[in-house]
Design an enzyme around this catalytic site. Structure first.
Site, PDB file in Angstrom:
ATOM      1  N   CYS A  30     -10.358  -4.857  -0.253  1.00 12.53           N
ATOM      2  CA  CYS A  30     -11.494  -3.979  -0.402  1.00 12.53           C
ATOM      3  C   CYS A  30     -12.355  -4.059  -1.625  1.00 12.53           C
ATOM      4  CB  CYS A  30     -10.826  -2.516  -0.283  1.00 12.53           C
ATOM      5  SG  CYS A  30     -10.260  -1.843  -1.876  1.00 12.53           S
ATOM      6  N   CYS A  38      -4.225   0.761  -2.680  1.00  9.60           N
ATOM      7  CA  CYS A  38      -4.086  -0.625  -1.926  1.00  9.60           C
ATOM      8  C   CYS A  38      -2.943  -1.499  -2.653  1.00  9.60           C
ATOM      9  CB  CYS A  38      -5.215  -1.342  -1.851  1.00  9.60           C
ATOM     10  SG  CYS A  38      -6.605  -0.576  -1.019  1.00  9.60           S
ATOM     11  N   CYS A  96     -10.440  -3.271  -4.885  1.00 10.52           N
ATOM     12  CA  CYS A  96      -9.466  -4.246  -5.536  1.00 10.52           C
ATOM     13  C   CYS A  96     -10.164  -5.654  -5.752  1.00 10.52           C
ATOM     14  CB  CYS A  96      -8.432  -4.614  -4.187  1.00 10.52           C
ATOM     15  SG  CYS A  96      -7.432  -3.202  -3.967  1.00 10.52           S
ATOM     16  N   GLU A 111      -2.867  -4.387  -3.277  1.00  8.72           N
ATOM     17  CA  GLU A 111      -3.363  -5.345  -4.376  1.00  8.72           C
ATOM     18  C   GLU A 111      -3.174  -4.612  -5.814  1.00  8.72           C
ATOM     19  OE1 GLU A 111      -4.828  -4.843  -1.566  1.00  8.72           O
ATOM     20  OE2 GLU A 111      -6.263  -6.528  -0.762  1.00  8.72           O
ATOM     21  N   ASN A 134       0.861  -1.169   0.044  1.00 11.18           N
ATOM     22  CA  ASN A 134      -0.192  -0.164   0.000  1.00 11.18           C
ATOM     23  C   ASN A 134       0.845   1.283  -0.058  1.00 11.18           C
ATOM     24  OD1 ASN A 134       0.599  -1.214   2.745  1.00 11.18           O
ATOM     25  ND2 ASN A 134      -1.461   0.097   3.466  1.00 11.18           N
ATOM     26  N   GLU A 173       0.434   5.182   0.734  1.00 15.03           N
ATOM     27  CA  GLU A 173      -0.660   6.091   1.355  1.00 15.03           C
ATOM     28  C   GLU A 173      -0.165   7.479   0.627  1.00 15.03           C
ATOM     29  OE1 GLU A 173      -1.116   5.210   5.229  1.00 15.03           O
ATOM     30  OE2 GLU A 173      -2.264   3.348   4.856  1.00 15.03           O
TER      31      GLU A 173
HETATM   32  N1  THU Z   1      -5.428  -1.729   2.395  1.00 18.40           N
HETATM   33  C1  THU Z   1      -4.877  -2.369   1.459  1.00 18.40           C
HETATM   34  O1  THU Z   1      -3.668  -2.249   0.814  1.00 18.40           O
HETATM   35  N2  THU Z   1      -5.399  -3.379   0.973  1.00 18.40           N
HETATM   36  C2  THU Z   1      -6.599  -3.910   1.476  1.00 18.40           C
HETATM   37  O2  THU Z   1      -7.131  -5.164   1.166  1.00 18.40           O
HETATM   38  C3  THU Z   1      -7.281  -3.212   2.513  1.00 18.40           C
HETATM   39  C4  THU Z   1      -6.491  -1.926   2.744  1.00 18.40           C
HETATM   40  C5  THU Z   1      -4.522  -0.240   2.636  1.00 18.40           C
HETATM   41  C6  THU Z   1      -5.040   0.841   2.324  1.00 18.40           C
HETATM   42  C7  THU Z   1      -4.786   1.820   3.258  1.00 18.40           C
HETATM   43  O3  THU Z   1      -3.436   2.242   2.871  1.00 18.40           O
HETATM   44  C8  THU Z   1      -4.594   0.969   4.588  1.00 18.40           C
HETATM   45  O4  THU Z   1      -4.602  -0.283   4.138  1.00 18.40           O
HETATM   46  C9  THU Z   1      -5.724   1.238   5.399  1.00 18.40           C
HETATM   47  O5  THU Z   1      -6.888   1.165   5.088  1.00 18.40           O
END
Ligand code: THU
Length: 162
Positions: free
Chosen positions: A112, A73, A115, A75, A62, A64
């Protein structure tokens, strides 16, 4: 009136012992990616690894951003990286792992909605189910055989041609 029902399933393992060497490697690669996640805001570190039909593995984590919605994300980073490098090569499986020091994460984290939709796109493209391997901060592993188990009644490109 007709009620349509779905049956969805996932398999739970209590560790990697029963997994194939390929799946163990894929999970390990996802953990490696997780180490370099850029998650200063959520402190929720996610790693993903994608195995292609040509056996190559692509990783993502991920990313941010101070403007929160601009982040993405793990994925999608992994899947888009694979498709950008080997367009059209089917995705066989994706492993997603997550950890945080802020609280206990004993259950695996499931992708999520956005994804799931992205994974569905590449599954529709190849016509073969994508296996999804998930692990959190414990030995527990969930394996899901195909995106329909995570996204029943999904929207897909075929709908645009009707
Ligand atoms: N996140 C992912 O990378 N993948 C997921 O399946 C769930 C959420 C990340 C997005 C964000 O950077 C952090 O987790 C919190 O939501």
């Amino acid at each position: 009136m007709i009620t349509h029902t779905f049956s969805i399933a996932y398999n739970e393992y209590s560790g990697t012992d029963q997994l194939s060497t390929e799946d163990k490697t894929l999970l390990q690669e996802a953990w490696t990616a997780c180490e370099s996640a850029y998650a200063p805001y959520s402190k929720f570190h996610v790693g993903a690894s994608v195995r292609l039909a040509n056996e190559l593995i692509f990783k993502g984590n991920n990313q941010e951003n101070a403007a929160y919605p601009s982040g993405i994300c793990a994925e999608r980073v992994a899947v888009f990286s694979a498709s950008a490098t080997y367009p059209g090569v089917p995705i066989r499986s994706i492993a997603v792992v997550a950890k945080t020091d802020v609280f206990n994460l004993s259950n695996p984290v499931t992708p999520c909605g956005a994804c799931r939709q992205v994974i569905a796109e590449y599954e529709m493209l190849s016509g073969e189910p994508i296996r999804i391997l998930l692990q959190g901060n414990s030995d527990k592993i969930w394996i899901i055989d195909g995106i329909a188990n995570l996204l029943p009644l999904m929207f897909h490109g075929g709908e645009l041609k009707k």
